[in-house]
Design a protein around this motif. Structure first.
Motif, PDB file in Angstrom:
ATOM      1  N   ALA A 104       0.835  -1.205   0.000  1.00  0.00           N
ATOM      2  CA  ALA A 104       0.000   0.000   0.000  1.00  0.00           C
ATOM      3  C   ALA A 104       0.872   1.259   0.000  1.00  0.00           C
ATOM      4  O   ALA A 104       0.625   2.207  -0.749  1.00  0.00           O
ATOM      5  CB  ALA A 104      -0.933  -0.004   1.201  1.00  0.00           C
ATOM      6  N   SER A 111       2.299   6.286  -7.122  1.00  0.00           N
ATOM      7  CA  SER A 111       1.239   7.057  -7.773  1.00  0.00           C
ATOM      8  C   SER A 111       1.555   8.549  -7.801  1.00  0.00           C
ATOM      9  O   SER A 111       1.193   9.257  -8.728  1.00  0.00           O
ATOM     10  CB  SER A 111      -0.085   6.860  -7.037  1.00  0.00           C
ATOM     11  OG  SER A 111      -0.368   5.494  -6.895  1.00  0.00           O
TER      12      SER A 111
ATOM     13  N   LEU B   4      -7.364   1.606 -14.674  1.00  0.00           N
ATOM     14  CA  LEU B   4      -6.246   0.676 -14.485  1.00  0.00           C
ATOM     15  C   LEU B   4      -6.732  -0.519 -13.684  1.00  0.00           C
ATOM     16  O   LEU B   4      -7.347  -0.343 -12.628  1.00  0.00           O
ATOM     17  CB  LEU B   4      -5.099   1.376 -13.746  1.00  0.00           C
ATOM     18  CG  LEU B   4      -3.854   0.527 -13.442  1.00  0.00           C
ATOM     19  CD1 LEU B   4      -3.109   0.156 -14.728  1.00  0.00           C
ATOM     20  CD2 LEU B   4      -2.913   1.267 -12.487  1.00  0.00           C
ATOM     21  N   ALA B  35       4.763  -9.442  -6.391  1.00  0.00           N
ATOM     22  CA  ALA B  35       5.034  -8.166  -5.715  1.00  0.00           C
ATOM     23  C   ALA B  35       6.064  -7.341  -6.481  1.00  0.00           C
ATOM     24  O   ALA B  35       5.931  -6.130  -6.607  1.00  0.00           O
ATOM     25  CB  ALA B  35       5.502  -8.412  -4.283  1.00  0.00           C
ATOM     26  N   GLU B  36       7.072  -8.004  -7.005  1.00  0.00           N
ATOM     27  CA  GLU B  36       8.075  -7.215  -7.734  1.00  0.00           C
ATOM     28  C   GLU B  36       7.613  -6.830  -9.130  1.00  0.00           C
ATOM     29  O   GLU B  36       8.045  -5.826  -9.684  1.00  0.00           O
ATOM     30  CB  GLU B  36       9.421  -7.945  -7.781  1.00  0.00           C
ATOM     31  CG  GLU B  36       9.419  -9.261  -8.492  1.00  0.00           C
ATOM     32  CD  GLU B  36      10.787  -9.936  -8.428  1.00  0.00           C
ATOM     33  OE1 GLU B  36      11.640  -9.573  -9.247  1.00  0.00           O
ATOM     34  OE2 GLU B  36      10.998 -10.811  -7.564  1.00  0.00           O
ATOM     35  N   LEU B  39       4.000  -3.158  -9.922  1.00  0.00           N
ATOM     36  CA  LEU B  39       4.100  -1.719 -10.247  1.00  0.00           C
ATOM     37  C   LEU B  39       4.891  -1.465 -11.546  1.00  0.00           C
ATOM     38  O   LEU B  39       4.492  -0.610 -12.343  1.00  0.00           O
ATOM     39  CB  LEU B  39       4.678  -0.937  -9.064  1.00  0.00           C
ATOM     40  CG  LEU B  39       3.740  -0.824  -7.845  1.00  0.00           C
ATOM     41  CD1 LEU B  39       4.440  -0.119  -6.682  1.00  0.00           C
ATOM     42  CD2 LEU B  39       2.446  -0.108  -8.200  1.00  0.00           C
ATOM     43  N   PRO B  40       6.001  -2.196 -11.791  1.00  0.00           N
ATOM     44  CA  PRO B  40       6.654  -2.018 -13.093  1.00  0.00           C
ATOM     45  C   PRO B  40       5.717  -2.316 -14.275  1.00  0.00           C
ATOM     46  O   PRO B  40       5.766  -1.632 -15.299  1.00  0.00           O
ATOM     47  CB  PRO B  40       7.814  -3.015 -13.044  1.00  0.00           C
ATOM     48  CG  PRO B  40       8.154  -3.110 -11.586  1.00  0.00           C
ATOM     49  CD  PRO B  40       6.831  -3.013 -10.882  1.00  0.00           C
ATOM     50  N   CYS B  42       2.478  -1.803 -14.267  1.00  0.00           N
ATOM     51  CA  CYS B  42       1.601  -0.626 -14.345  1.00  0.00           C
ATOM     52  C   CYS B  42       2.324   0.509 -15.077  1.00  0.00           C
ATOM     53  O   CYS B  42       1.745   1.204 -15.909  1.00  0.00           O
ATOM     54  CB  CYS B  42       1.191  -0.156 -12.946  1.00  0.00           C
ATOM     55  SG  CYS B  42       0.117  -1.293 -12.065  1.00  0.00           S
ATOM     56  N   GLU B  43       3.600   0.664 -14.731  1.00  0.00           N
ATOM     57  CA  GLU B  43       4.405   1.718 -15.349  1.00  0.00           C
ATOM     58  C   GLU B  43       4.497   1.510 -16.864  1.00  0.00           C
ATOM     59  O   GLU B  43       4.398   2.455 -17.642  1.00  0.00           O
ATOM     60  CB  GLU B  43       5.812   1.679 -14.736  1.00  0.00           C
ATOM     61  CG  GLU B  43       6.364   3.027 -14.377  1.00  0.00           C
ATOM     62  CD  GLU B  43       7.495   2.896 -13.368  1.00  0.00           C
ATOM     63  OE1 GLU B  43       7.220   3.110 -12.184  1.00  0.00           O
ATOM     64  OE2 GLU B  43       8.627   2.570 -13.772  1.00  0.00           O
ATOM     65  N   LEU B  46       1.133   2.342 -18.691  1.00  0.00           N
ATOM     66  CA  LEU B  46       0.905   3.796 -18.709  1.00  0.00           C
ATOM     67  C   LEU B  46       1.833   4.461 -19.729  1.00  0.00           C
ATOM     68  O   LEU B  46       1.404   5.345 -20.491  1.00  0.00           O
ATOM     69  CB  LEU B  46       1.143   4.391 -17.311  1.00  0.00           C
ATOM     70  CG  LEU B  46       0.022   4.163 -16.289  1.00  0.00           C
ATOM     71  CD1 LEU B  46       0.515   4.435 -14.875  1.00  0.00           C
ATOM     72  CD2 LEU B  46      -1.182   5.044 -16.599  1.00  0.00           C
ATOM     73  N   ARG B  53       0.209   9.031 -14.370  1.00  0.00           N
ATOM     74  CA  ARG B  53      -0.525   8.352 -13.293  1.00  0.00           C
ATOM     75  C   ARG B  53      -1.714   9.196 -12.843  1.00  0.00           C
ATOM     76  O   ARG B  53      -2.785   8.677 -12.555  1.00  0.00           O
ATOM     77  CB  ARG B  53       0.412   8.093 -12.109  1.00  0.00           C
ATOM     78  CG  ARG B  53       1.505   7.091 -12.477  1.00  0.00           C
ATOM     79  CD  ARG B  53       2.716   7.161 -11.573  1.00  0.00           C
ATOM     80  NE  ARG B  53       3.882   6.667 -12.321  1.00  0.00           N
ATOM     81  CZ  ARG B  53       5.113   6.638 -11.852  1.00  0.00           C
ATOM     82  NH1 ARG B  53       5.380   7.051 -10.629  1.00  0.00           N
ATOM     83  NH2 ARG B  53       6.090   6.187 -12.599  1.00  0.00           N
ATOM     84  N   ARG B  54      -1.512  10.510 -12.799  1.00  0.00           N
ATOM     85  CA  ARG B  54      -2.606  11.397 -12.379  1.00  0.00           C
ATOM     86  C   ARG B  54      -3.752  11.450 -13.374  1.00  0.00           C
ATOM     87  O   ARG B  54      -4.808  12.003 -13.077  1.00  0.00           O
ATOM     88  CB  ARG B  54      -2.061  12.817 -12.157  1.00  0.00           C
ATOM     89  CG  ARG B  54      -1.240  12.946 -10.898  1.00  0.00           C
ATOM     90  CD  ARG B  54      -0.465  14.272 -10.892  1.00  0.00           C
ATOM     91  NE  ARG B  54       0.688  14.188  -9.992  1.00  0.00           N
ATOM     92  CZ  ARG B  54       0.624  14.316  -8.674  1.00  0.00           C
ATOM     93  NH1 ARG B  54      -0.532  14.556  -8.107  1.00  0.00           N
ATOM     94  NH2 ARG B  54       1.702  14.212  -7.938  1.00  0.00           N
ATOM     95  N   ALA B  77      -2.367  -2.672  -3.235  1.00  0.00           N
ATOM     96  CA  ALA B  77      -1.858  -1.764  -4.266  1.00  0.00           C
ATOM     97  C   ALA B  77      -2.976  -0.850  -4.758  1.00  0.00           C
ATOM     98  O   ALA B  77      -2.792   0.366  -4.904  1.00  0.00           O
ATOM     99  CB  ALA B  77      -1.259  -2.560  -5.425  1.00  0.00           C
ATOM    100  N   GLY B  80      -3.644   1.806  -2.182  1.00  0.00           N
ATOM    101  CA  GLY B  80      -2.594   2.824  -2.153  1.00  0.00           C
ATOM    102  C   GLY B  80      -2.694   3.789  -3.329  1.00  0.00           C
ATOM    103  O   GLY B  80      -2.582   5.004  -3.170  1.00  0.00           O
ATOM    104  N   ILE B  81      -2.917   3.236  -4.520  1.00  0.00           N
ATOM    105  CA  ILE B  81      -3.009   4.076  -5.722  1.00  0.00           C
ATOM    106  C   ILE B  81      -4.250   4.967  -5.644  1.00  0.00           C
ATOM    107  O   ILE B  81      -4.189   6.176  -5.884  1.00  0.00           O
ATOM    108  CB  ILE B  81      -3.048   3.207  -7.002  1.00  0.00           C
ATOM    109  CG1 ILE B  81      -1.751   2.400  -7.147  1.00  0.00           C
ATOM    110  CG2 ILE B  81      -3.261   4.088  -8.234  1.00  0.00           C
ATOM    111  CD1 ILE B  81      -1.809   1.324  -8.235  1.00  0.00           C
ATOM    112  N   ALA B  84      -3.889   7.734  -3.066  1.00  0.00           N
ATOM    113  CA  ALA B  84      -2.958   8.780  -3.512  1.00  0.00           C
ATOM    114  C   ALA B  84      -3.597   9.687  -4.556  1.00  0.00           C
ATOM    115  O   ALA B  84      -3.390  10.901  -4.536  1.00  0.00           O
ATOM    116  CB  ALA B  84      -1.698   8.132  -4.078  1.00  0.00           C
ATOM    117  N   LEU B  85      -4.362   9.089  -5.469  1.00  0.00           N
ATOM    118  CA  LEU B  85      -4.891   9.865  -6.586  1.00  0.00           C
ATOM    119  C   LEU B  85      -6.309  10.382  -6.318  1.00  0.00           C
ATOM    120  O   LEU B  85      -6.854  11.129  -7.134  1.00  0.00           O
ATOM    121  CB  LEU B  85      -4.873   9.011  -7.869  1.00  0.00           C
ATOM    122  CG  LEU B  85      -3.478   8.510  -8.302  1.00  0.00           C
ATOM    123  CD1 LEU B  85      -3.592   7.622  -9.533  1.00  0.00           C
ATOM    124  CD2 LEU B  85      -2.532   9.690  -8.575  1.00  0.00           C
TER     125      LEU B  85
END
Lengths: 348, 228
Positions: A104, A111, B4, B35-36, B39-40, B42-43, B46, B53-54, B77, B80-81, B84-85
């Motif tokens: 998280a 983000s 996403l 886990a590793e 996010l890569p 997702c990157e 995008l 991301r925004r 995840a 968290g995303i 944040a957004l």
């Protein structure tokens, strides 16, 4: 209630701790110190099971973490846009529990394009006294005593740690909990045992100070537990006796820890002693070490009680120190259930 | 709409990005590396879409059932995303996403995931008019041999539960499936497809929670005593 840190390279750091059975969140601002912290303890849930159930711990972290993050930011008067970095406990600890907070927190930072850092839980404990008004300057010796650890560590600088001594079996806090269980106190019995000890009379029972009769800084507490059990089983098992046994047990642990602390200070030449971890909340330990320090000319530093046990504030602080020198993680989410403290990169 | 989607409930780790009419996706069979990779991946989607991301409007997430740690990974995840957004989360059943892989047709679909310990996660679905799937009853977990399981005159079966328990399931179903594939895992593209019409029902991140189905994971002290 807090200390700024010298190198303020970025904005406030969000800290997240989920390594075991406590969900902790905090915001530490390098320029202004600790802005807010919140904690949720799962202890009552695990008490029904007689100990921490890892899967249940993970499940509870998922439920509690986001509400705590929201509440902590609100208390700090900040929005996510005000943050300068994110820190999370990456290990050691329960892998499933660690993953909840790490994922998280890492995703939140990702983000927003913020730097993120995985913090060593024990480093968090070691540096917790830096949250106080009169923080100790390295070099110092730290006694890390909790339910999972009994370690003496030489802190030459932030991130420069040498293990001086470790427990060969039970951790000090574990010895408290297990002994409490043997004497019929409900889980987690350690704190209850310490309260009971305050009613105990000195000198009625006496237990050995394990491994103090030979050189070295390692601990062993499992034999002590057996001695206590035998003494208790052969006693009249009256309430006052229970308190007397508890008192003698606590004295044995505290004196053993104090002897090894003094040895570690003599061996390293350090004049400052830091006490960290949940057992650091023990009153007798605090009194005994403060007295020894006054007598022998070393200073003793305790974090406030709420920062002795697991918390987000120490993670935010340790993370802020590392982020300030440019250390950070890649987007891969990594946790380290086992992680050698001595392998950390130095900060200063 | 820029959506996403994350799906890590089983051996497959996948992400998908619906950016307007365009679809970008990554998927890898990589047990223990989710886990590793997450996010890569997702990157990458995008970057491929040229989206910041925004620029995201919502997060879709496969909320299980599946491996506990895997389910929590995507959920944490997504939380968290979304936090944040400041965007909503649309939780989607991982079994529904799996069912979407069955061929088109008016045949009930059984999605089954190997739940270890001799058990399966199972759910019946049918095609809707929109080409998506809708549940036929509640999802369940239990031993392949006696988990309550409806029967239908014909069916399609999809998921790892079929690989492990096809013999037992054949006798339970009473018919030979018209189509059955065991080597299939829920995918983020299907999570995205299922979430898209439901973005309006998206929830705040703290309300996007895992669906485990298996809720008894330890015995209390009282239960341990009674079992002695």
């Amino acid at each position: 209630m807090n200390q700024p840190i010298a190198k303020a390279g970025h904005g406030p750091v969000l800290g997240v701790e989920t390594s075991c059975d406590e969900t902790g969140v905090a915001v530490f601002d390098p320029a202004r110190g600790l802005l807010a912290h919140t904690l949720y303890s799962q202890i009552r849930m695990h008490a029904d099971y007689g100990g921490v159930v890892p899967e249940l711990a993970s499940r509870d972290h998922v439920r509690k973490l986001m509400p705590l993050v929201r509440e902590t930011l609100a208390r700090a008067g900040l929005g996510v846009a005000d943050l300068g970095g994110v820190a999370y406990t990456a290990g050691p600890g329960l892998v499933g529990a660690l993953l909840v907070g790490a994922t998280a927190a890492r995703a939140l930072a990702w983000s927003l394009g913020l730097p993120a850092i995985g913090v060593h839980h024990m480093e968090g404990h070691l540096l917790a006294p830096l949250l106080e008004a009169d923080p100790p300057e390295p070099p110092f010796v730290a006694l890390l005593v909790s339910g999972g650890h009994s370690m003496l560590i030489e802190v030459a600088g932030i991130g420069r740690y040498t293990l001086l001594g470790d427990t060969l079996d039970d951790a000090a806090g574990e010895a408290f909990d297990k002994t409490a269980k043997l004497m019929g106190l409900p889980y987690p019995g350690g704190p209850a045992l310490a309260r009971l000890a305050e009613q105990g009379r000195p000198g009625v029972f006496r237990f050995a100070r394990p491994m103090t009769d030979r050189p070295g800084l390692d601990f062993s507490f499992s034999g002590l537990k057996t001695q206590v059990l035998l003494a208790w089983q052969h006693s009249d098992r009256a309430e006052q006796t229970r308190a007397d046994v508890a008192r003698a047990f606590e004295e044995a642990i505290v004196e053993t820890l104090a002897i090894k602390c003094r040895r570690a200070l003599a061996q390293t030449g350090a004049r400052r002693l830091v006490i960290a971890g949940g057992v650091g909340a023990n009153r007798r330990l605090r009194a005994e070490l403060a007295e020894a320090g006054a007598r022998e000319g070393f200073s003793v530093h305790f974090p406030r009680l709420e920062f002795c046990t697991d918390n987000g504030a120490m993670i935010a602080l340790a993370g802020a120190l590392r982020l300030a020198v440019g250390q950070h993680e890649t987007p891969e989410i990594r946790v380290r259930p086992r992680w050698d403290l001595a392998s950390l990169p130095p900060v200063a | 709409m820029n959506l996403l989607a994350l799906e890590t409930a089983t051996e497959s780790c996948s992400v998908a990005l619906l950016a307007g009419e365009r679809l970008f996706a990554r998927s890898e069979l990589a047990p223990r590396r989710h886990a590793e990779l997450l996010l890569p991946m997702c990157e990458e989607v995008l970057a491929e879409a040229g989206l910041a991301r925004r620029g995201l409007d919502a997060i879709a997430v496969g909320c299980g059932p599946g491996a506990f740690t895997g389910v929590r990974l995507a959920i944490s995840a997504a939380q968290g995303i979304a936090f944040a957004l400041g965007i909503p989360v649309v939780p989607v059943s991982s079994l529904a996403a799996l069912a979407l892989q069955a061929p088109d047709g008016d045949v009930p679909i059984l999605a089954v995931v190997d739940a270890r310990m001799g058990e399966i996660y199972a759910g019946w679905f049918r095609r809707g008019a929109d080409g998506l799937v809708e549940p036929l009853g509640a999802e369940t977990v239990g031993p392949a041999a006696d988990v309550p399981l409806a029967t239908h005159a014909a069916c399609h079966v999809v998921g790892s539960g079929w690989s492990t328990y096809h013999e037992v399931l054949r006798s339970r179903l009473g018919v030979e499936p018209a189509w059955a594939e065991g080597d299939r895992y829920p995918q983020a593209v299907d999570v995205a497809r299922l979430a898209l019409p439901r973005v309006g029902e998206g929830v705040a991140p703290e309300h996007a929670l895992p669906v485990y189905l298996r809720d008894k994971v330890a015995l209390t002290l009282d239960e341990q005593r009674r079992n002695r």
